[in-house]
Design an enzyme around this catalytic site. Structure first.
Site, mmCIF file in Angstrom:
data_model
loop_
_atom_site.group_PDB
_atom_site.id
_atom_site.type_symbol
_atom_site.label_atom_id
_atom_site.label_comp_id
_atom_site.label_asym_id
_atom_site.label_seq_id
_atom_site.Cartn_x
_atom_site.Cartn_y
_atom_site.Cartn_z
ATOM 1 N N HIS A 179 0.805 -1.223 0.000
ATOM 2 C CA HIS A 179 0.000 0.000 0.000
ATOM 3 C C HIS A 179 0.837 1.271 0.000
ATOM 4 O O HIS A 179 0.339 2.352 -0.358
ATOM 5 C CB HIS A 179 -0.940 0.000 1.215
ATOM 6 C CG HIS A 179 -2.175 0.836 1.043
ATOM 7 N ND1 HIS A 179 -2.244 1.916 0.191
ATOM 8 C CD2 HIS A 179 -3.401 0.759 1.630
ATOM 9 C CE1 HIS A 179 -3.449 2.458 0.259
ATOM 10 N NE2 HIS A 179 -4.172 1.772 1.123
ATOM 11 N N ASP B 13 -10.770 -3.985 -17.784
ATOM 12 C CA ASP B 13 -11.113 -4.942 -18.846
ATOM 13 C C ASP B 13 -9.830 -5.465 -19.487
ATOM 14 O O ASP B 13 -9.071 -4.708 -20.093
ATOM 15 C CB ASP B 13 -11.992 -4.236 -19.889
ATOM 16 C CG ASP B 13 -12.417 -5.137 -21.032
ATOM 17 O OD1 ASP B 13 -12.012 -6.306 -21.061
ATOM 18 O OD2 ASP B 13 -13.140 -4.640 -21.921
#
Length: 471
Positions: free
Chosen positions: A164, A381
């Site tokens: 992170h 995608d």
């Protein structure tokens, strides 16, 4: 309600390092003083589910993603490096080009076996995002771990674990989108990545200009640190009807001026505090709202910036006030905490980090919420269309699973759009939490716990049995 968790086996190939597909600069790059605070030094898991697409027949999703990832790392080459720690706990990326960890796997399960309502907690998550030995460290370890698991139906699961300190949700989605674009045949990412971490470094003479109660060191005098060895994981669905019901509980002016985030955050904070049954009504309880600051700078942070650019503004209330006063009280506190956040506020955090040794945000009697409904995880995608589910793989922050929840966009089995919120609490507190939420969403109060949770014998990793969710 009886619950039979889905079980399946996963066969994994050996982990491999995927390096940039062409040479990249060898250099040291400093993280910002927002990136390297103690509270971000952990691995955060994300998971995406994709359906079979007949148009992609014959193409291996793992091979497609692996190839696109190698090309994306040419643009995002710091991710192929390793973190080092310098003086005063300053983190730097050693851009070695070693690569990120990648695993190809197969599972003897179909996407439809997960049910109509894909939501955390996900069955066999530890198999879908395998923890490679030595890869969980913050320093001197790969900064990304990716596993692509092929399903029997032709669909697949893309799971990722991010250090992170490198990126927040918008930054990670930017990287994932780039991999998707290259997988679909684009020659380069549509958004050029921008490092510029120096924009969020402390002043030469650090002088915080705001109070930062989110980093107060608070003793656990009442013993309210949540135990980690026995936790229940459930997700709660809030659609338009549930949000409207909560909004109707507010005074007219607050009803009009409060966002869905304000109302839902206040509801969860208040209900969670009630569920924990604090022994001392004078103990302070906190809610930390993660606020994206990208649009709050003047001038704005550059387009393509993929570092951490959020603040942890905090609201504080005593347990007695929070539990006894109406929902409007908590909503007002949440709104006030959010309103203080600006570019100057985040620079004040950077100064505070350097001046105070990069402390962790307060954990004792704290609840953290993060809204990722507009982050765009589900839009990524790789050539098989948008994800059926895309977002955090579970609640929690690092090794503190009971502390945080994410707001994730969700469509239930009835086609209703809303927000699903993964929650993690000890089983008795989870039952009380469910009762309290239900009471806020109905005309009745104090519903019997057995009516909400009919199975007291198996509390781990259950979907919430509310009728309110219909999932």
């Amino acid at each position: 309600m009886a619950f039979s968790p889905l079980r399946f086996s996963v066969r994994r190939r050996l982990p491999e390092l995927v390096a940039p597909s062409s040479p990249t600069p060898r250099e040291l790059k400093r993280l910002s003083d927002i990136d390297d605070q103690e509270g971000l030094r952990f691995q955060i898991p994300v998971i995406q589910f994709y359906r079979h697409d007949p148009a992609m027949a014959g193409r291996n999703p793992a091979a497609v993603v692996r190839d696109a990832l190698a090309r994306a790392l040419v643009f995002y080459y710091p991710f192929a490096g390793r973190l080092r720690e310098g003086p005063c706990k300053k983190l730097l990326v050693d851009c070695t080009g070693e690569g990120v960890l990648f695993i190809e796997a197969e599972a003897d399960v179909k996407l439809e076996d997960f049910g109509d309502a894909l939501q955390p907690p996900f069955p066999c998550l530890e198999e879908l995002l395998f923890d490679v030995e030595g890869a969980s460290a913050v320093l001197n370890a790969p900064l990304l771990l990716i596993q692509v698991t092929l399903l029997r139906c032709g669909g697949f699961i893309f799971a990722l674990r991010l250090n992170h300190t490198m990126s927040d949700a918008p930054g990670l989605v930017q990287l994932m989108t780039a991999v998707g674009e290259l997988a679909r045949g684009l020659p380069s990412p549509s958004v050029v990545p921008v490092w510029r971490r120096e924009l969020l470094e402390a002043h030469p003479s650090p002088a915080p200009s705001f109070p930062h109660r989110e980093y107060e060191q608070v003793p656990d005098t009442a013993g309210t640190i949540i135990p980690l060895d026995d936790m229940a994981h459930r997700s709660f669905f809030f659609g338009p009807r549930e949000i409207s019901t909560l909004r109707s509980r507010l005074p007219p002016q607050l009803r009009r001026s409060s966002s869905t985030f304000d109302i839902l955050t206040a509801c969860l904070w208040r209900s969670r505090t009630v569920a924990l049954q604090p022994s001392d009504p004078n103990e302070n309880f906190r809610i930390i709202c993660i606020v994206n600051t990208r649009g709050r700078f003047n001038p704005p942070l550059p387009s393509g910036f993929y570092g951490n650019a959020f603040a942890f503004p905090v609201a504080v209330a005593t347990a007695g006030e929070l539990c006894s006063r109406p929902l409007a009280y908590a909503v007002e506190l949440v709104k006030r905490a959010k309103s203080q956040v600006s570019g100057d506020y985040l620079r004040s955090v950077a100064d505070y980090m350097v001046k105070n040794g990069r402390p962790h945000f307060t954990v004792v009697r704290t609840y953290v919420v993060s809204d990722v409904t507009r982050a765009g995880f589900g839009d990524v995608d790789f050539g098989w269309g948008k994800a059926v589910y895309g977002g955090p793989a579970k609640g929690g922050v690092g090794a503190i699973p009971g502390v945080a929840s994410f707001f994730v966009p969700f469509v239930n089995a009835s086609g209703e759009k809303g927000i699903v919120v993964p929650v993690c609490l000890p089983p008795p507190a989870m039952r009380r939490f469910a009762v309290e939420i239900q009471s806020l969403l109905t005309a009745q109060h104090g519903l019997d716990e057995q009516a909400v949770d009919g199975d007291n014998n198996n509390h781990k990793d259950q979907q919430t049995p509310f009728l309110l969710s219909h999932i």
